[in-house]
Design an enzyme around this catalytic site. Structure first.
Site, PDB file in Angstrom:
ATOM      1  N   GLN A   6      13.847 -19.074 -12.195  1.00 59.92           N
ATOM      2  CA  GLN A   6      14.445 -17.804 -12.618  1.00 59.92           C
ATOM      3  C   GLN A   6      15.074 -17.046 -11.455  1.00 59.92           C
ATOM      4  OE1 GLN A   6      11.238 -15.612 -14.431  1.00 59.92           O
ATOM      5  NE2 GLN A   6      10.430 -14.891 -12.499  1.00 59.92           N
ATOM      6  N   GLU A  22       6.215  -6.357 -13.442  1.00 58.94           N
ATOM      7  CA  GLU A  22       6.176  -5.111 -14.205  1.00 58.94           C
ATOM      8  C   GLU A  22       5.702  -3.995 -13.298  1.00 58.94           C
ATOM      9  OE1 GLU A  22       4.060  -2.878 -17.972  1.00 58.94           O
ATOM     10  OE2 GLU A  22       3.322  -4.847 -17.367  1.00 58.94           O
ATOM     11  N   SER A  81       0.808  -1.211   0.000  1.00 57.49           N
ATOM     12  CA  SER A  81       0.000   0.000   0.000  1.00 57.49           C
ATOM     13  C   SER A  81       0.849   1.273   0.000  1.00 57.49           C
ATOM     14  CB  SER A  81      -0.931  -0.019   1.217  1.00 57.49           C
ATOM     15  OG  SER A  81      -1.608   1.194   1.346  1.00 57.49           O
ATOM     16  N   THR A  82       1.923   1.282   0.757  1.00 60.48           N
ATOM     17  CA  THR A  82       2.788   2.462   0.820  1.00 60.48           C
ATOM     18  C   THR A  82       3.286   2.849  -0.564  1.00 60.48           C
ATOM     19  OG1 THR A  82       3.489   1.938   3.060  1.00 60.48           O
ATOM     20  CG2 THR A  82       4.963   3.349   1.774  1.00 60.48           C
ATOM     21  N   TRP A  83       3.691   1.856  -1.353  1.00 62.81           N
ATOM     22  CA  TRP A  83       4.200   2.145  -2.692  1.00 62.81           C
ATOM     23  C   TRP A  83       3.065   2.511  -3.638  1.00 62.81           C
ATOM     24  CZ3 TRP A  83       8.845   3.597  -2.900  1.00 62.81           C
ATOM     25  CH2 TRP A  83       9.782   3.084  -2.006  1.00 62.81           C
ATOM     26  N   ALA A  84       1.909   1.901  -3.494  1.00 64.42           N
ATOM     27  CA  ALA A  84       0.764   2.253  -4.340  1.00 64.42           C
ATOM     28  C   ALA A  84       0.383   3.716  -4.133  1.00 64.42           C
ATOM     29  CB  ALA A  84      -0.415   1.339  -4.037  1.00 64.42           C
ATOM     30  N   ARG A  85       0.570   4.214  -2.924  1.00 62.08           N
ATOM     31  CA  ARG A  85       0.220   5.604  -2.619  1.00 62.08           C
ATOM     32  C   ARG A  85       1.162   6.602  -3.274  1.00 62.08           C
ATOM     33  NH1 ARG A  85      -2.513   5.195   3.272  1.00 62.08           N
ATOM     34  NH2 ARG A  85      -3.153   3.031   3.030  1.00 62.08           N
TER      35      ARG A  85
END
EC number: 3.5.4.13
Length: 178
Positions: free
Chosen positions: A164, A125, A100-104
């Protein structure tokens, strides 16, 4: 059924689920927090058509490297990877979400499913927001929700991305370059 922290710890204890390295804050209430790795591939801007049926070189479409910081530019598309190497049993799948922190910050990732039986570091991605955002390898970046299947997969994942490490470019290049 979404697995709780208790369920996840039980799978780790019996070795059905593997997460390496496993930090003290990796297992969360209902999933795993995964950290950002050092590798990246930037999508180049080009008028050239990427034709999946024609021979080509990934260098024509991607610029790859590693860094101690990764800046995602406005509207930029990048491929990143997790530090953690995971192995899911044939009866558990994963749903990848951006923390959530990065989505904000406006960063976006497309819906991503990790198939039952997958093993490896995750390539994800990322699409930039309206302004540059600096990311640091080692920061908790993704949240992987683990889902128990009603029955084990008859054919667990064994595809080209199995095992990978680092960012893995689309498999169509491997098919056409050698």
């Amino acid at each position: 059924m979404i697995l709780s922290d208790r369920d996840i710890r039980a799978l780790l204890a019996i070795g059905d689920l593997v997460v390496e390295p496993l930090s003290g804050d990796t297992v969360r209430e209902n999933g795993l927090d995964l950290r950002l790795g050092r590798g990246f591939c930037r999508f180049k801007r080009s008028d050239r058509v990427l034709d999946p049926r024609a021979p080509g070189s990934p260098g024509e479409f991607y610029e790859c490297g590693e860094g101690d910081e990764i800046i995602v530019g406005p509207g930029e598309h990048m491929l990143l990877h997790t530090q953690e190497y995971i192995r899911l049993p044939g009866y558990v799948a994963g749903l990848v979400n951006l923390r959530s922190t990065w989505a904000r910050t406006g960063i976006y990732i497309p819906a991503t499913v990790v198939d039952a039986g997958f093993e490896g570091q995750l390539t994800i991605e990322v699409v930039g927001s309206g302004f540059p955002v600096k990311l640091y390898p080692g920061d908790r970046f993704l949240h992987l929700v683990l889902v128990k299947l009603q029955s084990p997969a008859m054919n667990p994942y064994r595809g080209r991305y199995q095992g990978q490490r680092g960012v893995r470019l689309p498999k169509l290049f491997a098919k056409n370059t050698g």
